[in-house]
Design an enzyme around this catalytic site. Sequence first.
Site, PDB file in Angstrom:
ATOM      1  N   LYS A   1       6.604  -9.956   4.895  1.00 19.16           N
ATOM      2  CA  LYS A   1       7.791  -9.621   4.119  1.00 19.16           C
ATOM      3  C   LYS A   1       7.762  -8.143   3.723  1.00 19.16           C
ATOM      4  O   LYS A   1       6.834  -7.677   3.063  1.00 19.16           O
ATOM      5  CB  LYS A   1       7.883 -10.497   2.859  1.00 19.16           C
ATOM      6  N   ILE A   2       8.797  -7.445   4.143  1.00 14.81           N
ATOM      7  CA  ILE A   2       8.950  -6.022   3.832  1.00 14.81           C
ATOM      8  C   ILE A   2      10.281  -5.844   3.114  1.00 14.81           C
ATOM      9  O   ILE A   2      11.309  -6.325   3.588  1.00 14.81           O
ATOM     10  CB  ILE A   2       8.921  -5.167   5.119  1.00 14.81           C
TER      11      ILE A   2
END
Length: 368
Positions: free
Chosen positions: A139-140
Amino acid sequence: MTDRLKALADAGVSIWLDDLSRERIESGNLAELVKERSVVGVTTNPTIFAGAIADGERYDDQVKRLVADGADVDKVIFELTTEDVRNACDILKTVADGSPSDGRVSIEVEPDLANDTEGTIGSAEALWKAVDRSNALIKIPATKEGLPAITHAIAHGISVNVTLIFSLERYREVMDAYLTGLEQARDAGIELATIQSVASFFVSRVDTEVDSRLDKIGTDEATALKGKAAIANARLAYAAYQEVHSGERWQSLADSGARTQRPLWASTGVKNPDYPDTLYVTELVVDGTVNTMPEKTMDAFADHGEVTGDQVTGRVEESQKVLDGLEAVGVDFEDVLLTIEHEGVDKFKKSWTELVETVRGQMEKAGA
């Protein structure tokens, strides 16, 4: 299998659980949800891990070993969370083996790096290597600084869950970052079919902020718009997704084996008790999307949720009227989105602080 959840899955909505703990993994609960409740993915965040670690004795032995080895708090967090995600990936492997895009488990980069491109890249690479599972997603956040990190990760074959998307403008930038990464990966000889991505478009927080502003305005026209902005915004996002994924640029990548970056409806737990508790599930049913929900929302849908066909496609004009209506009564929707993006990043960082404090407390007990 719960019929209502199965009906949701049959409508093309992938049901992902927004929760993970070692208790769920080791007790067989996660495997049961996969088998009985159509769960085909998992998302996590630091707050979820903080709650799991604070409440779960199943982490104690590992914490003690790490403390004895001289690990600092960041190392302990890294080891605890990557182990949970790795084991969850193994549970979801059968789903991943039978699906081109489900069976995924997400883990976030360190939130303090949300405005640090190089730091985010380093965190993403370290997590991907440590989890070491092809069905993991890193997750960015969709900050300005996060966009080049998304491209870099995709270009290097790292599958990504882009999180904290609120605005249509930023969402288009996210899709561009994904396509650019795929193009670079193709040029580097990476098999595009091995790369996965979802774009997490946040829902309920939009209504929370908009409704607060509508209440302050207080007119009948303003009141009539309450609870409509988030769904309208999401439906317009889906239209943007359809547009981008029907263009020549995308088709060229698809011909090379690329998979679409599916929209993921996030923050789907209802925060206003006056609204139906399944609102952000029922009203966003459309084939080819993901809805990640806390177990409370999943239970509510299993009990009384309704699937009445596609609720998203072809509703651009109707959705735009909602946003136009907000402007007409005096709500600056662009400011709303900017506000909740800043709040989202702040909450992102605060949740990390919460996790650090929780783990530090467990470490102190382990070393006592």
